[in-house]
Every structure is written in C-alpha cells, then in structure tokens.
Write a protein that holds these residues in place. Structure first.
Motif, mmCIF file in Angstrom:
data_model
loop_
_atom_site.group_PDB
_atom_site.id
_atom_site.type_symbol
_atom_site.label_atom_id
_atom_site.label_comp_id
_atom_site.label_asym_id
_atom_site.label_seq_id
_atom_site.Cartn_x
_atom_site.Cartn_y
_atom_site.Cartn_z
ATOM 1 N N PHE A 110 8.366 4.999 -5.988
ATOM 2 C CA PHE A 110 9.234 4.399 -4.968
ATOM 3 C C PHE A 110 10.095 3.307 -5.605
ATOM 4 O O PHE A 110 9.583 2.490 -6.389
ATOM 5 C CB PHE A 110 8.402 3.769 -3.844
ATOM 6 C CG PHE A 110 7.687 4.760 -2.970
ATOM 7 C CD1 PHE A 110 8.361 5.436 -1.972
ATOM 8 C CD2 PHE A 110 6.325 4.998 -3.152
ATOM 9 C CE1 PHE A 110 7.688 6.339 -1.164
ATOM 10 C CE2 PHE A 110 5.647 5.895 -2.351
ATOM 11 C CZ PHE A 110 6.336 6.582 -1.342
ATOM 12 N N ASN A 111 11.367 3.276 -5.265
ATOM 13 C CA ASN A 111 12.250 2.172 -5.632
ATOM 14 C C ASN A 111 12.727 1.493 -4.357
ATOM 15 O O ASN A 111 13.238 2.162 -3.449
ATOM 16 C CB ASN A 111 13.464 2.658 -6.420
ATOM 17 C CG ASN A 111 13.120 3.018 -7.845
ATOM 18 O OD1 ASN A 111 12.115 2.567 -8.384
ATOM 19 N ND2 ASN A 111 13.958 3.823 -8.468
ATOM 20 N N SER A 153 0.849 -1.198 0.000
ATOM 21 C CA SER A 153 0.000 0.000 0.000
ATOM 22 C C SER A 153 0.880 1.243 0.000
ATOM 23 O O SER A 153 2.082 1.185 0.293
ATOM 24 C CB SER A 153 -0.922 0.028 1.229
ATOM 25 O OG SER A 153 -0.165 0.135 2.419
ATOM 26 N N GLU A 154 0.269 2.368 -0.347
ATOM 27 C CA GLU A 154 0.996 3.650 -0.293
ATOM 28 C C GLU A 154 0.030 4.740 0.178
ATOM 29 O O GLU A 154 -1.181 4.648 0.017
ATOM 30 C CB GLU A 154 1.602 3.999 -1.646
ATOM 31 C CG GLU A 154 0.618 4.186 -2.789
ATOM 32 C CD GLU A 154 -0.012 5.570 -2.849
ATOM 33 O OE1 GLU A 154 0.562 6.515 -2.263
ATOM 34 O OE2 GLU A 154 -1.087 5.699 -3.463
ATOM 35 N N LYS A 155 0.615 5.790 0.768
ATOM 36 C CA LYS A 155 -0.202 6.886 1.285
ATOM 37 C C LYS A 155 0.645 8.149 1.328
ATOM 38 O O LYS A 155 1.850 8.096 1.575
ATOM 39 C CB LYS A 155 -0.706 6.548 2.693
ATOM 40 C CG LYS A 155 -1.628 7.591 3.304
ATOM 41 C CD LYS A 155 -2.098 7.146 4.685
ATOM 42 C CE LYS A 155 -3.050 8.175 5.303
ATOM 43 N NZ LYS A 155 -3.504 7.742 6.662
ATOM 44 N N ARG A 156 0.002 9.280 1.092
ATOM 45 C CA ARG A 156 0.715 10.551 1.179
ATOM 46 C C ARG A 156 -0.095 11.520 2.028
ATOM 47 O O ARG A 156 -1.302 11.666 1.832
ATOM 48 C CB ARG A 156 0.929 11.154 -0.216
ATOM 49 C CG ARG A 156 1.628 12.524 -0.194
ATOM 50 C CD ARG A 156 1.953 12.992 -1.609
ATOM 51 N NE ARG A 156 0.760 13.118 -2.428
ATOM 52 C CZ ARG A 156 -0.021 14.212 -2.470
ATOM 53 N NH1 ARG A 156 0.263 15.264 -1.703
ATOM 54 N NH2 ARG A 156 -1.088 14.244 -3.248
ATOM 55 N N TYR A 175 7.507 0.940 -7.449
ATOM 56 C CA TYR A 175 6.074 1.067 -7.190
ATOM 57 C C TYR A 175 5.662 2.515 -7.433
ATOM 58 O O TYR A 175 6.218 3.439 -6.839
ATOM 59 C CB TYR A 175 5.706 0.681 -5.755
ATOM 60 C CG TYR A 175 4.197 0.696 -5.556
ATOM 61 C CD1 TYR A 175 3.429 -0.406 -5.907
ATOM 62 C CD2 TYR A 175 3.556 1.834 -5.081
ATOM 63 C CE1 TYR A 175 2.040 -0.377 -5.767
ATOM 64 C CE2 TYR A 175 2.184 1.869 -4.945
ATOM 65 C CZ TYR A 175 1.429 0.763 -5.291
ATOM 66 O OH TYR A 175 0.058 0.797 -5.159
ATOM 67 N N PRO A 176 4.671 2.704 -8.310
ATOM 68 C CA PRO A 176 4.036 1.723 -9.174
ATOM 69 C C PRO A 176 5.052 1.093 -10.138
ATOM 70 O O PRO A 176 6.097 1.676 -10.404
ATOM 71 C CB PRO A 176 2.998 2.546 -9.937
ATOM 72 C CG PRO A 176 2.776 3.770 -9.113
ATOM 73 C CD PRO A 176 4.079 4.055 -8.468
ATOM 74 N N PRO A 177 4.731 -0.108 -10.659
ATOM 75 C CA PRO A 177 5.680 -0.786 -11.547
ATOM 76 C C PRO A 177 6.035 0.070 -12.767
ATOM 77 O O PRO A 177 5.180 0.731 -13.360
ATOM 78 C CB PRO A 177 4.924 -2.056 -11.966
ATOM 79 C CG PRO A 177 3.949 -2.284 -10.856
ATOM 80 C CD PRO A 177 3.534 -0.931 -10.401
#
Length: 628
Positions: free
Chosen positions: A592-593, A530-533, A604-606
């Motif tokens: 993100f790596n 998951s991701e969030k900002r 992410y995302p791919p």
C-alpha cells in the motif's frame, strides 16, 4: 487491431501524395528508414557546428542534411533512452505513458533511505502493448517491418514486449561494436583476420552487425514497401573504438598522446579521441545504409534506385552524454547540460528528414520532436490512423513538403497550431519539468525544500527572439534566469505546464518521511495501524497525524520472488480511515502507498532504499503476500 478511419488531414495528404506518385510512375507506398543514434548530441554532428568547430568528421550525415530538411530545433521526447524510444514508436508522451526514465517496474523508494529528501514516482518498465505502434499500423497497410540493433523497451532483454510483439515482422537485436573490448580499450583492437567478429574492412572500419543486419532486412524486403527501425548503439558508452588506426588519427588531430592505459580521458570539451573515433565510425555506418539505397535497384520501380522512393528520418534518442566514470566524453556547449538533464543539451538533438517531395538544401528553425514521427510517417505512407488513436506529436509532412520555415503548418490533432513542447523528468538529482512556448522556456523544479543546490521553483529563459519568421539566438545557453524580472510570464507558463501535466495524469516525486534532515510537516505523516485481506480485496487502516490523506495506490507483482519480478500500479480508494484495493488476478505480493496533503508517501509494509534492492534484494521480500 482493426483500422477504421483516417484523420481528415491524412486523407487529403494521402490523396495528394498518391496522385503525385502516380504521375511519376512511382510506387504508391514509399519505404521509410528511421535511423536512431544513441546519445548523439546536437554538437556532435559537423553540420550542426556553431561557435567552436568540433573535431568530429561526419561527411555522410552532413551530406544527408544537404538532401532534405535539417532542423535546428529538433528535440527528443525525453533526456534518456528508454522513454524516448517508447514515445517515438507509440506517439505517446512519456508523462502520459507513465514511462519517464530508463528503469521502472519497481515501487517508489528513496535512493538513500535516510539521506534522500524525495523519491521517484512509480513508472512502467516497458513500452505499452495497449496502444498500436508505428510498426503495427504500417504492417496492416502491407508494409514489411524490420528492426535492427538496440531495443531497450522492456524490463529485461527477454521480457515483453519484444519487437515482434509490437508489429515488427523481422528483428535482430545486437550489441554490434558496442560490446566491451577485451581485455580493455587499448588492447582489444580489431584485425583484418577473417575469424575476427569485428573484422576491419578495406578502409579500416570494424564490422558492425547492427548496420549489416539493417542492409540484410532491406535486401530481403526490397520487393515490397518496408519500414526499417535501425537503432544504433553508437555513440553510447562504453567509450571505445575497435579501430586502432582511427584512435591514432584522432590522437594526432587533437594533439594528444596515444593512451598508455585504459584509464579515463579528462580533457575538457571535445578532446576525447575515443569518442571522436566513435562518431566517425557511426557516420560511416550511416553511409553504408545510404550507399545501399543509392546503388540498389527498386524492383517495384524498374529503372530507379531504392533511394528515390525512400523517406529517411535521422535523429538521436537524447542529447550527448558529457561525462561518465571520469571520462569527459563530449561537450554540448553552447547548450547547457546533457543526457539525463532537461536543459537544452539533454533534449535537443540532430534531426534530418529527406525523401520524395521534400526540398533539398533546406534548414528550419521550426520546433520538431520525436513524438511527431508517428503521425508524419502515416501521412508519408498514405496509411490510415487507428480509430481513436491519440497522438501527442504533430504531422510534419505539410511543413516538410510545403514550406519548411512556416510553423503554422505544424498542427496538433485538434487542428490548433503547435507553439509549445513539454518535458517531464521527476527523477534522480534533477526532478523537474520544462515547457517550451515560442521563444521562452520555463523550468519547474520539484526538489527545492531545504535543498542548498536548488532554491527556486521556477526558472525562465528566453532562448530566441523570433520576428517575421526568423529566429535570432538570445540565450540558448540558459544562463540568464528571467523568472524574477518577468514574474507574470513565468506564472503564465507555469499554469500552462500544470494544465498539460494534469491532462496527462503525470506522476510526481514524493517527499521521503524517513529523511533524517529537516523537512516541513514530516512529523505529521500518517501511519498504517493494521491490514487485512478477504479474497482479492485488501484493506489497510491508517491514522492521520495532522496531515490529511488525499490518495492511495496499490503496488503489486505477479512474479514475487522471481529474479525479474516487475511491479505495477493499481487504483486504491481512501474511505473512512481505510485504504481499499482489489488485487488484480495473479497477484503474488502487494504494497500500500498512502500520500498525504503535503505530498509525503508512506509505504506499508515499509519499503527500503533503491540501493538496497539494486543489490539483488527483492521488493517482494518486504511486501505482503497474496499467497498466504
């Protein structure tokens, strides 16, 4: 930029030069001309002929070699154009600058999503504006600074930095004769018509704006000390000549028929008549610069010519390009490889330096590098170094003026004698680093896992045997790998290479988790759940699947959706199964790596393949938006 202090060596050298100049009535600030060829190989200049003689005719460059010091072991900082040029102007090694290849400014991605085992690391797309260039430092010392020809140190032709952003008062960028011939290379020849942009001169050579612009700059600024960076586009592709007479000359000389069509020339060695003509043209244009300096009065030194108070540095940005699109262009033999390779043929280049107090008719086997130009030019001109300026090269001036055959005169910034050089190219099909220490050269390959073409991490070659200051050629062909017979030597140099790369915070290639072949530990790569900002703080939670996450990075752009979007790298922190990063101001999109202990990179995302994005697809289309 406030310049506050000398290196102690620069103070002594500047005082020495100043006294010598004063005794002769010579102006204290000499001119500097840096001529940078494009893709000119070590065996493309006649005076460098060894073994088989080349057909190329370079009388002007050969004459220049007789007037100063000719380096037999001169090197470029990189095997390709852009990083070499950035390194020359900044004095910063490509690995330290995170500028190791031509393209940059994109997130890491495998070239083929499923077929590539490894992927290139992120690298910047541009010359850094955080560190001063040669031009900026000389500009502050009262020099007129000029650039003509190629630039190629930015993301796009119009993006920062342009020459005037980094210290050049005067700049004219041009393609010169390198613009594609229309309709093709056997029908678009120049004429002597006045309206022909490449009008032939009285000797049959086409007009070349780059060198005419260089002369214009010198003429406009000859009443003040000047630094001119003349960046030729010859002898880079397209492989062509606008002079039909020159092409005919070399067809006759080589014994080959005049081309019936524009198709490739596939003859081995140095038998491409187009390239022969290009080399001769380039030599002629260099001769035009020298002729101007030889015949033009120096307003600052009445009764003398400009040449008498000008240092000239002549070199190439990388080794010769041997083949392209079916053309066999040239041959760097006996050196192995060529442009885009870290073998000697890709990095060893012609290097000639002439000027006041430099002895003529001198040859040397001492190693030198384009990284050395910045500190050397400072001493030549009595210019102070910026406070805390780091140089990855060395000042060659003591060597040039005292004893050109004595390597002990080439010292690093900390005072130690230099005995090594390092190259780093984690790109393409090669992906390796090399280290030259004395007579030996180490090659470290990165893409060795399940690679049928490269099965050994380390290679070791003895290029020379040096005794009593004299170098005897042993294996400059890099044909005899000594890694298995000299394992201790290989490991010693490998440890030294690691130390250098670690100090520079170099970036390495990553394994591709999407590769459809067999790779160890591929099944253990982490996954983002998951991701969030919140505000400018972005988080991504991940799950380890048997491999520990060791580091992470944030990729971001401030131009998401723009045709020229450029991506940058920012720090990210790994803590308790989460990656945390602060979005820099202006961020529009980010990725993100995550890198695990086995050196797999998960985005992410791919992120898709390089080929996907080369086709005008944008990375931002697959990234997280900071605008939502």
């Amino acid at each position: 930029m406030n310049i506050k202090k000398h290196f102690s060596l620069l103070i002594v050298a500047a005082l020495f030069v100043g006294v010598a100049f004063a005794d002769e009535g010579r102006p204290e600030k000499p001119n500097v001309l840096l001529v940078l060829a494009d893709d000119l190989g070590w065996q493309d200049v006649k005076c460098y002929d060894i073994d088989e003689p080349s057909p190329y005719e370079t009388p002007n460059i050969d004459g220049l070699a007789k007037e100063g010091v000719m380096f037999w072991q001169g090197y470029s900082p990189a095997p390709v154009c852009a990083p070499a040029r950035c390194a020359i102007l900044s004095g910063i090694h490509p690995a330290r600058a995170q500028k190791t290849n031509v393209r940059g400014g994109t997130p890491p991605a495998p070239r083929h999503l499923l077929a590539s085992r490894v992927m290139d690391p992120w690298q910047t797309a541009r010359l850094s504006m955080d560190e001063p260039t040669i031009a900026q430092v000389l500009q502050e010392n009262g020099y007129a600074t000029g650039h003509s020809g190629k630039w190629h140190m930015n993301m796009t032709p119009k993006s920062e930095p342009l020459p005037k952003d980094v210290g050049f008062d005067w700049s004219r960028e041009s393609m010169g004769v390198a613009r594609d011939m229309i309709p093709n290379r056997v029908k678009g020849f120049s004429s002597d018509a006045a309206d022909d942009p490449w009008q032939l001169d009285a000797k049959g050579y086409p007009k070349n704006e780059i060198f005419e612009d260089a002369v214009d700059f010198m003429e406009e600024h000859r009443d003040q000390p000047f630094f001119l960076f003349c960046a030729a586009r010859l002898v880079h592709a397209p492989i062509q000549t606008r002079s039909k007479a020159l092409l005919e000359k070399y067809c006759k000389k080589l014994g080959v028929p005049f081309p019936k069509g524009p198709g490739p020339i596939a003859l081995p060695g140095q038998q491409n008549p187009y390239y022969c003509a290009m080399v001769e043209e380039f030599d002629k244009y260099v001769g035009d610069l020298l002729s101007y300096l030889d015949t033009t009065e120096d307003p600052r030194w009445p009764g003398h010519k400009l040449r008498e108070n000008t240092y000239i540095i002549f070199t190439s940005d990388n080794g010769g390009m041997e083949q392209l699109r079916g053309d066999v262009i040239t041959d760097n033999y006996p050196l192995d490889g060529g442009k885009i390779r870290l073998e000697e043929g890709g990095t060893r280049v012609p290097l000639i330096i002439v000027g006041p107090n430099i002895p003529a008719h001198t040859q040397t086997d001492v190693m030198a590098n384009g990284l050395d130009f910045f500190p050397t030019i400072l001493t030549m001109t009595g210019t102070v170094a910026p406070e805390n300026q780091h140089f990855d090269g060395c000042d060659l001036f003591p060597l040039l003026t005292q004893s050109p055959q004595d390597p002990a005169l080439v010292k690093q910034q900390d005072g130690r004698v230099r005995d090594s050089m390092m190259w780093h190219f984690p790109h393409g099909v090669a992906m390796y680093s090399t280290l030259r220490v004395g007579d030996f050269k180490l090659v470290r390959n990165y893409d060795t896992v399940n690679n049928p073409q490269i099965d050994s991490e380390l290679e070791l070659y003895q290029l020379y045997e040096t005794r009593d200051g004299a170098s005897r050629r042993v294996d400059i062909e890099e044909s005899k790998n000594l890694a298995s017979s000299m394992p201790e030597k290989a490991q010693q140099l490998n440890a030294q290479l690691t130390e250098l790369l670690t100090e520079m915070n170099a970036s390495y290639a990553y394994f591709n988790p999407a590769y459809n072949g067999d790779l160890p530990h591929k099944q253990n790569v982490p996954t983002v759940t998951s991701e969030k900002r919140v505000g400018n703080v972005a988080r991504a939670k991940f799950k380890e699947n048997g491999a520990r996450v060791v580091r992470a990075q944030l990729m971001y752009t401030t131009l998401g959706g723009d045709p020229n979007e450029e991506w940058f790298s920012a720090p990210a922190v790994v803590e308790d199964g989460t990656v945390v990063a602060s979005l820099p101001a202006g961020t529009t999109h980010y990725i993100f790596n995550i890198i695990d202990e086995n050196n797999y990179l998960v985005s992410y995302p791919p992120v898709k393949s390089q080929l996907h994005y080369i086709k005008k697809n944008q990375y931002s289309a697959d990234a997280l938006s900071a605008l939502r």
